[in-house]
Design a protein around this motif. Structure first.
Motif, PDB file in Angstrom:
ATOM      1  N   LYS A   9      41.273  19.999  -2.148  1.00  0.00           N
ATOM      2  CA  LYS A   9      42.232  20.601  -3.095  1.00  0.00           C
ATOM      3  C   LYS A   9      41.925  22.085  -3.263  1.00  0.00           C
ATOM      4  O   LYS A   9      42.839  22.925  -3.223  1.00  0.00           O
ATOM      5  CB  LYS A   9      42.157  19.879  -4.455  1.00  0.00           C
ATOM      6  N   ALA A  10      40.650  22.436  -3.429  1.00  0.00           N
ATOM      7  CA  ALA A  10      40.264  23.836  -3.598  1.00  0.00           C
ATOM      8  C   ALA A  10      40.585  24.658  -2.350  1.00  0.00           C
ATOM      9  O   ALA A  10      41.095  25.772  -2.454  1.00  0.00           O
ATOM     10  CB  ALA A  10      38.779  23.938  -3.930  1.00  0.00           C
ATOM     11  N   VAL A  11      40.320  24.113  -1.182  1.00  0.00           N
ATOM     12  CA  VAL A  11      40.639  24.818   0.066  1.00  0.00           C
ATOM     13  C   VAL A  11      42.149  24.977   0.193  1.00  0.00           C
ATOM     14  O   VAL A  11      42.638  26.019   0.632  1.00  0.00           O
ATOM     15  CB  VAL A  11      40.032  24.098   1.290  1.00  0.00           C
ATOM     16  N   GLY A  12      42.904  23.980  -0.220  1.00  0.00           N
ATOM     17  CA  GLY A  12      44.363  24.058  -0.177  1.00  0.00           C
ATOM     18  C   GLY A  12      44.925  25.155  -1.066  1.00  0.00           C
ATOM     19  O   GLY A  12      46.051  25.614  -0.855  1.00  0.00           O
ATOM     20  N   LEU A  13      44.173  25.595  -2.054  1.00  0.00           N
ATOM     21  CA  LEU A  13      44.615  26.656  -2.964  1.00  0.00           C
ATOM     22  C   LEU A  13      44.152  28.040  -2.526  1.00  0.00           C
ATOM     23  O   LEU A  13      44.502  29.034  -3.162  1.00  0.00           O
ATOM     24  CB  LEU A  13      44.085  26.381  -4.380  1.00  0.00           C
ATOM     25  N   LEU A  14      43.369  28.141  -1.468  1.00  0.00           N
ATOM     26  CA  LEU A  14      42.791  29.429  -1.089  1.00  0.00           C
ATOM     27  C   LEU A  14      43.837  30.491  -0.780  1.00  0.00           C
ATOM     28  O   LEU A  14      43.642  31.664  -1.123  1.00  0.00           O
ATOM     29  CB  LEU A  14      41.829  29.272   0.087  1.00  0.00           C
ATOM     30  N   ASP A  15      44.937  30.136  -0.138  1.00  0.00           N
ATOM     31  CA  ASP A  15      45.968  31.130   0.179  1.00  0.00           C
ATOM     32  C   ASP A  15      46.445  31.890  -1.054  1.00  0.00           C
ATOM     33  O   ASP A  15      46.721  33.083  -0.983  1.00  0.00           O
ATOM     34  CB  ASP A  15      47.180  30.476   0.848  1.00  0.00           C
ATOM     35  N   ILE A  61      42.681  33.687  -3.236  1.00  0.00           N
ATOM     36  CA  ILE A  61      41.791  34.752  -2.777  1.00  0.00           C
ATOM     37  C   ILE A  61      42.320  36.103  -3.235  1.00  0.00           C
ATOM     38  O   ILE A  61      43.507  36.393  -3.108  1.00  0.00           O
ATOM     39  CB  ILE A  61      41.633  34.703  -1.245  1.00  0.00           C
ATOM     40  N   GLN A  62      41.414  36.911  -3.779  1.00  0.00           N
ATOM     41  CA  GLN A  62      41.721  38.270  -4.206  1.00  0.00           C
ATOM     42  C   GLN A  62      41.003  39.248  -3.269  1.00  0.00           C
ATOM     43  O   GLN A  62      40.206  38.841  -2.433  1.00  0.00           O
ATOM     44  CB  GLN A  62      41.234  38.483  -5.637  1.00  0.00           C
ATOM     45  N   GLU A  63      41.262  40.527  -3.437  1.00  0.00           N
ATOM     46  CA  GLU A  63      40.637  41.536  -2.581  1.00  0.00           C
ATOM     47  C   GLU A  63      39.120  41.465  -2.602  1.00  0.00           C
ATOM     48  O   GLU A  63      38.462  41.672  -1.591  1.00  0.00           O
ATOM     49  CB  GLU A  63      41.075  42.940  -3.019  1.00  0.00           C
ATOM     50  N   ASP A  64      38.540  41.181  -3.756  1.00  0.00           N
ATOM     51  CA  ASP A  64      37.086  41.177  -3.886  1.00  0.00           C
ATOM     52  C   ASP A  64      36.457  39.786  -3.765  1.00  0.00           C
ATOM     53  O   ASP A  64      35.267  39.618  -4.014  1.00  0.00           O
ATOM     54  CB  ASP A  64      36.669  41.824  -5.197  1.00  0.00           C
ATOM     55  N   SER A  65      37.220  38.797  -3.358  1.00  0.00           N
ATOM     56  CA  SER A  65      36.691  37.438  -3.243  1.00  0.00           C
ATOM     57  C   SER A  65      35.671  37.345  -2.123  1.00  0.00           C
ATOM     58  O   SER A  65      35.871  37.861  -1.031  1.00  0.00           O
ATOM     59  CB  SER A  65      37.830  36.446  -2.972  1.00  0.00           C
ATOM     60  N   LEU A  66      34.568  36.678  -2.420  1.00  0.00           N
ATOM     61  CA  LEU A  66      33.510  36.492  -1.441  1.00  0.00           C
ATOM     62  C   LEU A  66      33.060  35.048  -1.340  1.00  0.00           C
ATOM     63  O   LEU A  66      32.753  34.572  -0.258  1.00  0.00           O
ATOM     64  CB  LEU A  66      32.309  37.378  -1.784  1.00  0.00           C
ATOM     65  N   VAL A 117      35.570  27.255  -7.867  1.00  0.00           N
ATOM     66  CA  VAL A 117      36.292  28.501  -8.076  1.00  0.00           C
ATOM     67  C   VAL A 117      36.064  29.435  -6.893  1.00  0.00           C
ATOM     68  O   VAL A 117      35.069  29.342  -6.191  1.00  0.00           O
ATOM     69  CB  VAL A 117      35.866  29.229  -9.375  1.00  0.00           C
ATOM     70  N   VAL A 118      36.992  30.348  -6.709  1.00  0.00           N
ATOM     71  CA  VAL A 118      36.805  31.475  -5.800  1.00  0.00           C
ATOM     72  C   VAL A 118      36.336  32.618  -6.683  1.00  0.00           C
ATOM     73  O   VAL A 118      36.918  32.855  -7.759  1.00  0.00           O
ATOM     74  CB  VAL A 118      38.130  31.848  -5.093  1.00  0.00           C
ATOM     75  N   THR A 119      35.285  33.314  -6.252  1.00  0.00           N
ATOM     76  CA  THR A 119      34.747  34.386  -7.080  1.00  0.00           C
ATOM     77  C   THR A 119      34.262  35.555  -6.237  1.00  0.00           C
ATOM     78  O   THR A 119      34.199  35.463  -5.007  1.00  0.00           O
ATOM     79  CB  THR A 119      33.629  33.847  -8.016  1.00  0.00           C
ATOM     80  N   ASP A 120      33.924  36.629  -6.911  1.00  0.00           N
ATOM     81  CA  ASP A 120      33.504  37.863  -6.237  1.00  0.00           C
ATOM     82  C   ASP A 120      31.985  37.875  -5.997  1.00  0.00           C
ATOM     83  O   ASP A 120      31.289  36.916  -6.342  1.00  0.00           O
ATOM     84  CB  ASP A 120      33.935  39.080  -7.053  1.00  0.00           C
ATOM     85  N   ALA A 121      31.485  38.979  -5.454  1.00  0.00           N
ATOM     86  CA  ALA A 121      30.058  39.098  -5.127  1.00  0.00           C
ATOM     87  C   ALA A 121      29.162  38.974  -6.354  1.00  0.00           C
ATOM     88  O   ALA A 121      28.038  38.471  -6.258  1.00  0.00           O
ATOM     89  CB  ALA A 121      29.796  40.428  -4.416  1.00  0.00           C
ATOM     90  N   ASN A 122      29.641  39.412  -7.507  1.00  0.00           N
ATOM     91  CA  ASN A 122      28.852  39.318  -8.739  1.00  0.00           C
ATOM     92  C   ASN A 122      29.018  37.984  -9.459  1.00  0.00           C
ATOM     93  O   ASN A 122      28.380  37.751 -10.481  1.00  0.00           O
ATOM     94  CB  ASN A 122      29.229  40.456  -9.692  1.00  0.00           C
ATOM     95  N   LYS A 123      29.928  37.160  -8.963  1.00  0.00           N
ATOM     96  CA  LYS A 123      30.235  35.842  -9.536  1.00  0.00           C
ATOM     97  C   LYS A 123      30.753  35.967 -10.965  1.00  0.00           C
ATOM     98  O   LYS A 123      30.482  35.123 -11.818  1.00  0.00           O
ATOM     99  CB  LYS A 123      29.011  34.926  -9.472  1.00  0.00           C
ATOM    100  N   THR A 124      31.526  37.019 -11.206  1.00  0.00           N
ATOM    101  CA  THR A 124      32.078  37.243 -12.542  1.00  0.00           C
ATOM    102  C   THR A 124      33.605  37.289 -12.561  1.00  0.00           C
ATOM    103  O   THR A 124      34.208  37.042 -13.595  1.00  0.00           O
ATOM    104  CB  THR A 124      31.563  38.578 -13.132  1.00  0.00           C
ATOM    105  N   ASN A 125      34.235  37.598 -11.438  1.00  0.00           N
ATOM    106  CA  ASN A 125      35.683  37.721 -11.373  1.00  0.00           C
ATOM    107  C   ASN A 125      36.253  36.540 -10.576  1.00  0.00           C
ATOM    108  O   ASN A 125      36.349  36.599  -9.358  1.00  0.00           O
ATOM    109  CB  ASN A 125      36.069  39.058 -10.729  1.00  0.00           C
ATOM    110  N   ASP A 126      36.613  35.491 -11.281  1.00  0.00           N
ATOM    111  CA  ASP A 126      37.103  34.275 -10.630  1.00  0.00           C
ATOM    112  C   ASP A 126      38.584  34.378 -10.296  1.00  0.00           C
ATOM    113  O   ASP A 126      39.334  35.090 -10.959  1.00  0.00           O
ATOM    114  CB  ASP A 126      36.882  33.059 -11.532  1.00  0.00           C
TER     115      ASP A 126
END
Length: 148
Positions: free
Chosen positions: A50-56, A59-64, A80-89
């Protein structure tokens, strides 16, 4: 909260998800019963798919990272998809409640079992390979993650 049925790609699992939306995010929530190994494996695979199905759309510019967060006390998995700092989900998260595992909260091997099952699934789940995210896991805090 309307129920939505999700058919996961490459899997013939129909599973109901409750969709809860707020101003800037949506949570897809589901509850899974049974604590035996095959049922746990199927529940984790359903959530990961389900999570992989939502990736499109997630994903944001800063997602890692694709972050898998296991809360042993609540027997809950959040993805969750999150950034390098794990603060911007990302705007979408998948949340699974596994209440039959609450009595195993003290079992120190359970997080490792969950981590192994998720890693094993993602290693062979081809839709995940279309993305350049790093899959990580924790069962305590975002500061203590490990690779899947």
């Amino acid at each position: 909260m309307p129920l939505k049925t999700c058919v996961t790609p490459d899997m013939s699992i129909n599973h109901p998800w409750q969709s809860q939306s707020a101003a800037n995010h949506t949570v897809y929530l589901s509850r899974f019963s049974s604590s035996d190994q095959p049922a746990l494996k199927q529940a984790l695979e359903t959530c990961a798919a389900k999570a992989v199905g939502l990736l499109d759309v997630n994903i944001q510019e800063d997602s890692l990272y694709l972050l898998f967060e296991w809360n042993p006390a609540r027997a809950e998995l959040v993805i969750v998809v999150t950034d390098a700092n794990k603060t911007n989900d990302g705007a979408y998260k998948v949340q699974a409640e596994l209440p039959d595992l609450q009595d195993k909260a003290a079992d120190e091997t359970l997080p490792e079992t969950i981590k192994f099952l998720l890693s094993d699934f993602l290693a062979s789940y081809s839709p995940f390979f279309s993305y350049s995210l790093v899959a990580i896991f924790h069962s305590s805090s975002r500061a203590e993650t490990s690779l899947l």
